[in-house]
Structure formats: C-alpha cells, structure tokens
Design an enzyme around this catalytic site. Structure first.
Site, PDB file in Angstrom:
ATOM      1  N   HIS A 360       0.919  -1.260  -0.038  1.00  0.00           N
ATOM      2  CA  HIS A 360      -0.075  -0.116   0.088  1.00  0.00           C
ATOM      3  C   HIS A 360       0.949   1.205  -0.128  1.00  0.00           C
ATOM      4  O   HIS A 360       2.104   1.254   0.227  1.00  0.00           O
ATOM      5  CB  HIS A 360      -0.905  -0.032   1.195  1.00  0.00           C
ATOM      6  CG  HIS A 360      -0.594  -0.718   2.528  1.00  0.00           C
ATOM      7  ND1 HIS A 360      -1.090  -1.677   2.910  1.00  0.00           N
ATOM      8  CD2 HIS A 360       0.488  -0.653   3.133  1.00  0.00           C
ATOM      9  CE1 HIS A 360      -0.608  -2.148   3.994  1.00  0.00           C
ATOM     10  NE2 HIS A 360       0.899  -1.749   4.106  1.00  0.00           N
ATOM     11  N   ALA A 377       4.521   0.130   3.536  1.00  0.00           N
ATOM     12  CA  ALA A 377       3.858   1.197   3.258  1.00  0.00           C
ATOM     13  C   ALA A 377       4.568   2.608   3.312  1.00  0.00           C
ATOM     14  O   ALA A 377       5.669   2.923   4.164  1.00  0.00           O
ATOM     15  CB  ALA A 377       2.732   1.264   4.257  1.00  0.00           C
TER      16      ALA A 377
END
Length: 455
Positions: A360, A377
C-alpha cells in the site's frame, strides 16, 4: 478473382456539428473509417482506395499507410462522382464499394457478397427494415429480379412503401465500370451523380443483380449525427460482449463494459461492471477483473486478479499475481507469479519478482525487485534528479521498512533489511540492517505554542 476496394470518405458530416471530419469520429476507440479499413484489409485486396474531400489532410494524416491510396474528390457531387475519381487506379477484376461512416460491417457479410459478383453479375447488399426512410428502395420485377434503385427523395408513394433498402455497398465488374460512370446523370432531386444508377444500367446491359443481406441491420447503419454515433458505439460493445461470452467470459453486465481495441481471452474469465479494455489486451484463463478498471495494452496471465478501480497500461501480470484496489501499473510494469501490489501503489518500469509484495501507498519507478521481497507502506524510489532517471535494485528476500525513501541509483542486496523511516542513499550489503534516520530526541517540559490573542 482480383479485388480493388473503394471506400467513400469525402463527406463533411455537418450534422455532427464538429470540426473533425465525420469519418474520423470514433467508435470503440477507433475512427469509423479505421474500422472500415480494418475490414477491407481482411479481404486481402490488391488495392484499397480511399476517396477523401472535407478534412482531407487530417484524414490522410491520421490513417496514412503504405497499403492505402488516397484519392481526392474536390467537389462532393454524389457517390457516383466519388467512385469515378478512383477509376484511374482500379486494375482488378472486381470493385467493392464501401462507406467510411459504416463501421460495423462484418467481413463475413462482405465475403458472401463478393461470392455473388462476377463479370456477368453484380453483388448488391440490401437490408429489409420496418422503416426504411432515407434509404434508396430496391425495385424488383414480377419475377423478383432487381431492376433499379430509386433514392428516397426521388421515390413515389408506391416505391416508398417498399421495405427493402439499399445499403450502398456493392461489388461490380471493373471492366464495365468506366462505361457506366460515363453514362451517369445528375438529373434528380439531389442534383448529384448517384452510384445506384448503375444498377438499372447493368440490368439494361443484360447483367444479373444478385442481392445479399447482413445478418444484423446494424452492420450497415451509418452515423450522420452524435446520436447515431452513440447507437453504433453501444451496438459494437454489445456485439463484442457477446463474442467474449461465447469464448468463456462472464460479464457481470454486458451493457456496462467497453472494448476499444483487440482483446483475446481464455476461459472462466470474470469481468465486473464498468471495465474498459483498450489497445491490445491478452487475458488468460481464470483471470478476474473487478469493477471500474481501465486496462490498456496489457497481458494478464492465468489466475491474475485486478481489483476494483485499478488502472493498468503497458503492464504484464504474472500467473496468480494481484493488483489493487486502486493500483496503477504504468508502462514497463511486470509482476511475476504471485506478486502482490495493493491499494494506492504506483509502478512504472518496475519488475517485481515472484511473490514480491508492495501492499500500500508506494511508488516504485525504474526498479528491479527480487523474489519474496516486501516493500513497506509509504516507500518511494527517488529515481529522477530532474534530468535523468536512475535504477533501484533489490535482491531476493529483502525487507523494506515503512516510509522509506530509496535514492537511486542504489542497491539493496539479498536478505537485507531497512528500518522504518530510512532514507537509503548507499548500497546495503546482503543480510545487513540499514538504519538511516535521525536519532529520536525527547524534550522534557515542552510547551506547545499558544495562539496570540487579538486585541
């Protein structure tokens, strides 16, 4: 039998209310004329002659190709006059006349029509409609033989009651064409030279007019305005949807699905609503595509999954890999088998090895990422210095902590780890831990700033 094809594409299309020539208006991502040329090429003619007029230079520029002969019609004086402009270039046995604003004609229909054309017989494509308003009417004698075509504006009431209309598409012997063109007259309601008048001439000369009809009337539907253009678009998409479903694709809703290019599919493919496929797209068996995705010039290997709201262009997704939701794979992106790209991840010219993961909020550009590597992330590759692009290389089994900046050119070798929040500017050796962040400092008794009171 040799074949020349003449495509009439000189019209202005005033009802489109557009600066763009009518034949360049798109259906399914390709111009109407582009569709007709594509069909013409599949017939393998010795020549394709495109008669142009309004917007000629733009038409020529958009569609120029070695196998196309563009012929200028300086004054638009009717379909017969348009074909006459191409006469000097026609050397084949048979001439097939097509129209640049009739993009849905099927090659199989044209093949059936051509099979009926020879030196003693014309092939004429007609269509039977409940309301043939605007179409020239096919006039037959008591034996059912075609004797003439009467244009709608020149037809009497009895002729207007005829349901069989002329599509304008016909195949005729080239040896007779020059004679017939020379005998055309513009003594009619339009003051134009109608190509359809050659039908009566052919009958008078003892030739037979053999008719053929399309399987679907929409094949011969033209577009004179934006509404008709949208009807062609929707029919094309439904036709493509039926083709894909016949090959083993499940479409959640064929009315909410667009193909704008060439798509090849395997079996047991699932495509959700509002998916757009552009350019050349290859979809292998067991692929799943979620809603609201745009996929362009991309290959999806067996079992790949594209989740909702993702945009893929120039990418390859390996067997069992997945991307999204909200993933963006830009040109040069390659996911090997079982690689994973999650939400709000952007790749450009990046290769993820087998089982590699970027879950992500990540940008990976100009990167080579080894198998089983995990990208935390918020990680970005800093690949551009304002003038040049540089590459980031990660070996196998690398672990990149969250919120990393990887300043290219840089290499992180197999099994290495980078700590969260690091800015990596130097190589990290195999198995090492790299920590590249300021040491935390706590300040006791810290007081937050207070707002200044207004007097």
């Amino acid at each position: 039998m040799s074949l020349d094809i003449v495509i009439l594409a000189a019209g202005q299309g005033t009802r489109m209310r557009s600066a763009l020539p009518k034949v360049l208006h798109p259906v399914a991502g390709n111009s109407m004329l582009g569709h007709v040329i594509h069909s013409a090429r599949q017939l393998q003619p010795q020549g394709i002659h495109v008669v142009i007029g309004h917007g000629a230079e733009l038409v020529r520029e958009r569609l120029a190709a070695d196998d196309l002969n563009f012929v200028m019609q300086n004054k638009q004086l009717g379909t017969g006059h348009a074909v006459a402009q191409a006469l000097p270039a026609l050397t084949a046995d048979t001439v097939l006349v097509l129209y640049g604003d009739v993009p849905l004609i099927e090659v199989e229909t044209l093949q059936r029509l051509l099979a009926k054309a020879n030196d003693q017989q014309l092939g004429l494509l007609t269509v039977t409609l409940d309301d043939p308003t605007g179409y020239g009417r096919i006039v037959r004698d008591e034996q059912g033989r075609v004797t003439a075509i009467v244009e709608h504006k020149d037809a009497n009431d009895a002729q207007k009651a005829i349901k069989e209309g002329n599509t304008g598409i016909l195949a005729l012997p080239a040896a007779r064409l020059a004679d017939w063109m020379g005998r055309l007259s513009n003594n009619n309601a339009q003051g134009e030279y109608y190509l359809t008048d050659v039908i009566a001439m052919a009958v008078a000369d003892g030739l037979v007019v053999a008719t053929e009809q399309p399987h679907d009337a929409m094949e011969v539907q033209g577009a004179n305005d934006r509404r008709q253009l949208s009807e062609l678009e929707r029919h094309y998409q439904l036709r493509e949807g039926r083709r894909l479903m016949a090959q083993g694709v499940t479409l959640r809703d064929p009315a909410r699905f667009d193909v704008r290019g060439e798509v090849s599919v395997g079996r047991d493919v699932l495509i959700d609503i509002n998916v757009i496929l552009e350019g050349k797209v290859v979809i292998e068996d067991d692929v799943q595509i979620g809603p609201n995705c745009v996929i362009k010039n991309t290959t999806l290997r067996k079992g790949a999954v594209v989740k909702a709201n993702s945009h893929l262009e120039g990418a390859v997704m390996g067997e069992g890999s997945d991307a999204g939701p909200f993933a963006r794979l830009r040109p040069g992106s390659v996911l090997d088998a079982k690689a994973h790209v999650g939400n709000f991840v952007e790749l450009k010219n990046a290769h993820l090895g087998e089982g590699a993961k970027a879950g992500h909020l990540t940008y990976l550009g100009d990167a080579e990422i080894g198998a089983r590597t995990n990208i935390g992330a918020g990680t970005i590759t800093c690949n551009y210095d304002g003038a040049n692009k540089f590459k980031t290389v990660m070996g196998e089994d690398v672990f990149i902590g969250s919120n990393n900046s990887l300043v290219a050119p840089v290499e992180i070798k197999a099994g290495a780890t980078t700590a969260a929040g690091s800015t990596i500017t130097q190589a990290v050796e195999a198995g090492d831990l790299a920590v590249a962040r300021a040491r935390q400092r706590n300040i006791s008794g810290w007081k937050r700033p207070e707002k200044i009171k207004k007097s």
